[in-house]
Motif scaffolding. Structure first.
Motif, PDB file in Angstrom:
ATOM      1  N   VAL A 271       0.832  -1.212   0.000  1.00  0.00           N
ATOM      2  CA  VAL A 271       0.000   0.000   0.000  1.00  0.00           C
ATOM      3  C   VAL A 271       0.865   1.259   0.000  1.00  0.00           C
ATOM      4  CG1 VAL A 271      -2.036  -1.056   1.045  1.00  0.00           C
ATOM      5  CG2 VAL A 271      -0.215  -0.182   2.524  1.00  0.00           C
ATOM      6  N   VAL A 272       2.010   1.192   0.688  1.00  0.00           N
ATOM      7  CA  VAL A 272       2.929   2.336   0.717  1.00  0.00           C
ATOM      8  C   VAL A 272       3.512   2.568  -0.671  1.00  0.00           C
ATOM      9  CG1 VAL A 272       5.110   3.198   1.658  1.00  0.00           C
ATOM     10  CG2 VAL A 272       3.487   2.013   3.150  1.00  0.00           C
ATOM     11  N   LEU A 273       3.922   1.481  -1.321  1.00  0.00           N
ATOM     12  CA  LEU A 273       4.490   1.586  -2.665  1.00  0.00           C
ATOM     13  C   LEU A 273       3.465   2.151  -3.649  1.00  0.00           C
ATOM     14  CD1 LEU A 273       6.880   1.004  -4.560  1.00  0.00           C
ATOM     15  CD2 LEU A 273       5.929  -1.285  -4.909  1.00  0.00           C
ATOM     16  N   GLU A 274       2.233   1.664  -3.576  1.00  0.00           N
ATOM     17  CA  GLU A 274       1.180   2.158  -4.466  1.00  0.00           C
ATOM     18  C   GLU A 274       0.955   3.652  -4.266  1.00  0.00           C
ATOM     19  OE1 GLU A 274      -2.423  -0.045  -4.140  1.00  0.00           O
ATOM     20  OE2 GLU A 274      -1.506  -1.965  -4.684  1.00  0.00           O
ATOM     21  N   GLU A 275       0.955   4.084  -3.006  1.00  0.00           N
ATOM     22  CA  GLU A 275       0.726   5.498  -2.696  1.00  0.00           C
ATOM     23  C   GLU A 275       1.860   6.365  -3.245  1.00  0.00           C
ATOM     24  OE1 GLU A 275       0.361   8.373   1.249  1.00  0.00           O
ATOM     25  OE2 GLU A 275       0.053   6.206   1.457  1.00  0.00           O
ATOM     26  N   ILE A 276       3.107   5.902  -3.091  1.00  0.00           N
ATOM     27  CA  ILE A 276       4.263   6.667  -3.570  1.00  0.00           C
ATOM     28  C   ILE A 276       4.256   6.771  -5.092  1.00  0.00           C
ATOM     29  CG2 ILE A 276       6.782   6.638  -3.769  1.00  0.00           C
ATOM     30  CD1 ILE A 276       6.834   5.368  -0.953  1.00  0.00           C
ATOM     31  N   VAL A 277       4.007   5.652  -5.763  1.00  0.00           N
ATOM     32  CA  VAL A 277       4.004   5.647  -7.232  1.00  0.00           C
ATOM     33  C   VAL A 277       2.865   6.510  -7.771  1.00  0.00           C
ATOM     34  CG1 VAL A 277       3.726   4.200  -9.286  1.00  0.00           C
ATOM     35  CG2 VAL A 277       5.138   3.401  -7.386  1.00  0.00           C
ATOM     36  N   ARG A 279       1.451   9.078  -6.290  1.00  0.00           N
ATOM     37  CA  ARG A 279       1.797  10.482  -6.059  1.00  0.00           C
ATOM     38  C   ARG A 279       2.819  10.957  -7.090  1.00  0.00           C
ATOM     39  NH1 ARG A 279       3.219  10.147  -1.030  1.00  0.00           N
ATOM     40  NH2 ARG A 279       5.480  10.115  -1.307  1.00  0.00           N
ATOM     41  N   ASN A 280       3.778  10.090  -7.408  1.00  0.00           N
ATOM     42  CA  ASN A 280       4.804  10.442  -8.385  1.00  0.00           C
ATOM     43  C   ASN A 280       4.209  10.619  -9.780  1.00  0.00           C
ATOM     44  OD1 ASN A 280       7.330   9.917 -10.175  1.00  0.00           O
ATOM     45  ND2 ASN A 280       8.143  10.165  -8.107  1.00  0.00           N
ATOM     46  N   LEU A 281       3.272   9.758 -10.144  1.00  0.00           N
ATOM     47  CA  LEU A 281       2.632   9.873 -11.457  1.00  0.00           C
ATOM     48  C   LEU A 281       1.788  11.145 -11.544  1.00  0.00           C
ATOM     49  CD1 LEU A 281       1.548   6.196 -12.246  1.00  0.00           C
ATOM     50  CD2 LEU A 281       3.404   7.498 -13.268  1.00  0.00           C
ATOM     51  N   ARG A 282       1.144  11.506 -10.454  1.00  0.00           N
ATOM     52  CA  ARG A 282       0.377  12.764 -10.439  1.00  0.00           C
ATOM     53  C   ARG A 282       1.300  13.962 -10.634  1.00  0.00           C
ATOM     54  NH1 ARG A 282      -3.471  11.299  -5.251  1.00  0.00           N
ATOM     55  NH2 ARG A 282      -5.135  10.225  -6.396  1.00  0.00           N
ATOM     56  N   GLU A 283       2.470  13.920  -9.976  1.00  0.00           N
ATOM     57  CA  GLU A 283       3.459  14.994 -10.156  1.00  0.00           C
ATOM     58  C   GLU A 283       3.916  15.064 -11.613  1.00  0.00           C
ATOM     59  OE1 GLU A 283       6.646  14.207  -7.497  1.00  0.00           O
ATOM     60  OE2 GLU A 283       5.600  14.927  -5.703  1.00  0.00           O
ATOM     61  N   ALA A 284       4.123  13.885 -12.212  1.00  0.00           N
ATOM     62  CA  ALA A 284       4.560  13.834 -13.610  1.00  0.00           C
ATOM     63  C   ALA A 284       3.518  14.457 -14.531  1.00  0.00           C
ATOM     64  CB  ALA A 284       4.828  12.382 -14.014  1.00  0.00           C
ATOM     65  N   LYS A 393      -3.789  11.297 -21.659  1.00  0.00           N
ATOM     66  CA  LYS A 393      -4.939  10.412 -21.432  1.00  0.00           C
ATOM     67  C   LYS A 393      -5.451  10.509 -19.997  1.00  0.00           C
ATOM     68  CE  LYS A 393      -3.338   6.773 -24.585  1.00  0.00           C
ATOM     69  NZ  LYS A 393      -2.955   5.335 -24.624  1.00  0.00           N
ATOM     70  N   TYR A 394      -4.569  10.919 -19.079  1.00  0.00           N
ATOM     71  CA  TYR A 394      -4.910  10.869 -17.654  1.00  0.00           C
ATOM     72  C   TYR A 394      -4.704  12.237 -17.013  1.00  0.00           C
ATOM     73  CZ  TYR A 394      -4.215   5.927 -18.717  1.00  0.00           C
ATOM     74  OH  TYR A 394      -4.266   4.681 -19.287  1.00  0.00           O
ATOM     75  N   THR A 395      -5.615  13.142 -17.274  1.00  0.00           N
ATOM     76  CA  THR A 395      -5.503  14.481 -16.685  1.00  0.00           C
ATOM     77  C   THR A 395      -5.857  14.477 -15.200  1.00  0.00           C
ATOM     78  OG1 THR A 395      -7.766  14.919 -17.431  1.00  0.00           O
ATOM     79  CG2 THR A 395      -5.955  15.670 -18.855  1.00  0.00           C
ATOM     80  N   ASP A 396      -6.679  13.525 -14.778  1.00  0.00           N
ATOM     81  CA  ASP A 396      -7.083  13.446 -13.370  1.00  0.00           C
ATOM     82  C   ASP A 396      -6.998  11.992 -12.913  1.00  0.00           C
ATOM     83  OD1 ASP A 396      -8.029  14.041 -10.864  1.00  0.00           O
ATOM     84  OD2 ASP A 396     -10.143  14.009 -11.460  1.00  0.00           O
ATOM     85  N   MET A 397      -5.833  11.591 -12.420  1.00  0.00           N
ATOM     86  CA  MET A 397      -5.605  10.206 -12.016  1.00  0.00           C
ATOM     87  C   MET A 397      -6.013  10.018 -10.556  1.00  0.00           C
ATOM     88  SD  MET A 397      -2.082   7.993 -12.247  1.00  0.00           S
ATOM     89  CE  MET A 397      -1.895   8.310 -13.998  1.00  0.00           C
ATOM     90  N   GLN A 398      -7.100   9.290 -10.336  1.00  0.00           N
ATOM     91  CA  GLN A 398      -7.623   9.097  -8.988  1.00  0.00           C
ATOM     92  C   GLN A 398      -7.023   7.877  -8.301  1.00  0.00           C
ATOM     93  OE1 GLN A 398      -9.539  11.260  -7.378  1.00  0.00           O
ATOM     94  NE2 GLN A 398      -9.499  12.577  -9.197  1.00  0.00           N
ATOM     95  N   ASP A 401      -3.877   1.445 -11.322  1.00  0.00           N
ATOM     96  CA  ASP A 401      -4.148   0.050 -11.670  1.00  0.00           C
ATOM     97  C   ASP A 401      -3.031  -0.459 -12.574  1.00  0.00           C
ATOM     98  OD1 ASP A 401      -4.676   0.849 -14.346  1.00  0.00           O
ATOM     99  OD2 ASP A 401      -6.788   1.164 -13.900  1.00  0.00           O
ATOM    100  N   ALA A 402      -3.064  -1.757 -12.881  1.00  0.00           N
ATOM    101  CA  ALA A 402      -1.976  -2.381 -13.640  1.00  0.00           C
ATOM    102  C   ALA A 402      -1.823  -1.773 -15.025  1.00  0.00           C
ATOM    103  CB  ALA A 402      -2.229  -3.885 -13.752  1.00  0.00           C
ATOM    104  N   SER A 403      -2.941  -1.430 -15.659  1.00  0.00           N
ATOM    105  CA  SER A 403      -2.896  -0.874 -17.010  1.00  0.00           C
ATOM    106  C   SER A 403      -2.182   0.475 -17.028  1.00  0.00           C
ATOM    107  CB  SER A 403      -4.320  -0.728 -17.556  1.00  0.00           C
ATOM    108  OG  SER A 403      -4.303  -0.144 -18.837  1.00  0.00           O
ATOM    109  N   ILE A 404      -2.559   1.370 -16.108  1.00  0.00           N
ATOM    110  CA  ILE A 404      -1.925   2.694 -16.024  1.00  0.00           C
ATOM    111  C   ILE A 404      -0.450   2.543 -15.670  1.00  0.00           C
ATOM    112  CG2 ILE A 404      -1.881   4.865 -14.737  1.00  0.00           C
ATOM    113  CD1 ILE A 404      -4.902   4.592 -14.380  1.00  0.00           C
ATOM    114  N   LEU A 405      -0.168   1.664 -14.716  1.00  0.00           N
ATOM    115  CA  LEU A 405       1.203   1.466 -14.252  1.00  0.00           C
ATOM    116  C   LEU A 405       2.120   1.058 -15.399  1.00  0.00           C
ATOM    117  CD1 LEU A 405       2.963   1.393 -11.664  1.00  0.00           C
ATOM    118  CD2 LEU A 405       2.452  -1.044 -11.522  1.00  0.00           C
TER     119      LEU A 405
END
Length: 463
Positions: A271-277, A279-284, A393-398, A401-405
């Motif tokens: 869960v920690v890893l998912e949260e960090i990734v 957050r990083n993708l949102r920053e990107a 494609k992802y202006t608002d990433m909530q 999931d595996a596809s986005i990752l």
């Protein structure tokens, strides 16, 4: 072959052979010209084969499709039989297959999903829609073979390209079809409308290269095949049990799990890893959206620096290995001379020469591997536009999931370090490095700060 059949095989098995046009009857005995006639017939067949092959070569190199039946997802244009158009219904299934692969499902799982959802197999679809096919009508129209899914996932035609000379035959006598080396394929780009985006196709190929089996609990972890230990390079495995809560599941270094003396745990909760990734993708996404021009420049410059540095290291290792191979040749020659002159015993000579030859063999293999890597790396170029296309494609990433990752991330490295403050108790922390598709590792937080500072400085200068 004809001479062998008519003069040896047929008489041996009691076959009555008659050739009406040539006036041959095996009961009355062969004419002395039969053998000569057979040779000429074979020469004629070989010459005809050469002419047909030349015609196909000319047709294939001009950009025409060599296959008479379009792949599943396409059909022939009624107004131009040489042109392929998208078959919307079948194309939707092809896109779904790629999407399921992006979600982490393997070919066997995808085939099972298609069967459970009553999706007609390609052959059954052809019979249902009066499309040409060389296969027999299947007894179960919804039965999908795993190899069919694999073939679809690897087919370049879905990018809108024409791919010729994928197969060949050894000779005109052989019916066996051989697959040619992909380097020998002739590819004509953008000859028909694509069904799959290039970015999606490339990501799926990466997933296929690092494919993993489902866990014993029946599913595929989101980070499966993406997570690695930064220190030993081993894969990180998901550790969980039926009684675990989601927040208790964690990843562990595979090397440590096999032998605790070789590496440390590098463990990190899922869960920690998912949260960090996430957050990083949102920053990107936020950075690329606001500072697209800056991102293009920074990503290109960074990729070039990293590639040149890595390339220089590999070339240096290659040169040192080649130098050592030459030195070993001289050493082995001297050992042989010492053995002949009696300075070195046979037992000692055998042991030393075996060790040096083994080292030389290993170095030769390393040199070949490094040459290939250097050659491939010199061809690679950063593709910033592909990354920007994924961001849009992802202006608002909530949620993640595996596809986005898999659309964004190539690899994730987990390192284990301790806090540097000597006055405080040592605390073990994790450092996470995300390597993105198309652009490599990139620090979006630092890039945003630099872009903001540059923008502020520019405004101050104007004022």
């Amino acid at each position: 072959a004809l001479v062998y059949n008519s003069e040896m095989l047929f008489p041996e098995y009691g076959v009555h052979f008659i050739a009406v046009n040539d006036g041959v009857d095996s009961v009355r005995g062969d004419s002395e010209f039969t053998a000569i006639r057979n040779v000429f017939n074979e020469m004629y067949a070989k010459d005809t084969s050469k002419k047909i092959r030349a015609t196909w070569q000319s047709k294939g190199r001009s950009g025409e499709h060599l296959t008479t039946i379009p792949p599943y997802g396409y059909k022939k244009d009624p107004e131009n039989k040489k042109r392929w158009i998208v078959d919307e219904e079948a194309a939707a299934v092809v896109q779904k297959i790629f999407a399921l692969c992006m979600d982490g499902m393997g070919p066997t799982q995808i085939a099972k999903w298609l069967q459970e959802n009553k999706v007609l197999s390609p052959v059954a679809y052809c019979y249902e829609n009066d499309l040409p096919t060389t296969s027999k009508r299947p007894t179960d129209p919804y039965k999908w073979a795993t190899k069919t899914v694999v073939h679809i996932l690897e087919r370049l035609d879905y990018l809108g390209h024409t791919v010729n000379f994928k197969t060949s035959k050894q000779s005109f006598k052989s019916k066996k079809v051989l697959w040619n080396d992909p380097a020998d394929w002739v590819i004509f780009e953008n000859t028909q409308e694509p069904i799959i985006e290039e970015s999606v196709f490339l990501i799926v190929q990466k997933i296929r290269q690092g494919r993993r089996r489902p866990t014993k609990m029946g599913d595929m972890g989101m980070f499966s095949g993406l997570l690695f230990c930064a220190d030993c390079g081993g894969k990180m495995y998901l550790c969980r049990a039926n009684h675990f809560k989601p927040e208790q599941e964690y990843y562990l270094c595979s090397t440590y799990r096999k032998d605790r003396t070789l590496c440390s745990t590098h463990s990190i909760r899922r869960v920690v890893l998912e949260e960090i990734v996430l957050r990083n993708l949102r920053e990107a996404i936020q950075y690329v959206t606001q500072y697209e021009d800056d991102f293009v420049q920074r990503a290109a410059d960074q990729s070039l620096r990293e590639r040149d540095k890595e390339l220089a290291q590999k070339k240096d290792t290659l040169a040192q290995s080649q130098k050592r191979i030459a030195e070993l040749d001289v050493i082995i020659k001297r050992l042989y001379e010492d053995n002949i002159s009696g300075k070195l015993s046979d037992e000692r000579f055998i042991k030393l020469s075996r060790d040096y030859e083994l080292e030389q063999t290993n170095l030769t293999n390393l040199v070949e591997h490094l040459r290939q890597e250097v050659k491939e790396q010199e061809k690679q170029k950063v593709n910033v536009r592909q990354f920007i296309a994924a961001v849009r494609k992802y202006t608002d990433m909530q949620q993640l999931d595996a596809s986005i990752l898999r659309e964004f991330v190539d690899k994730i490295y987990i390192s284990e370090v301790y806090t540097p403050d000597e006055n405080e108790p040592r605390i073990k922390v994790r450092e996470i490095e995300i390597v993105y598709n198309f652009i490599g590792a990139f620090d979006f937080e630092e890039a945003r700060e630099q872009s903001q500072a540059a923008q502020k400085e520019k405004k101050t200068g104007v004022a």
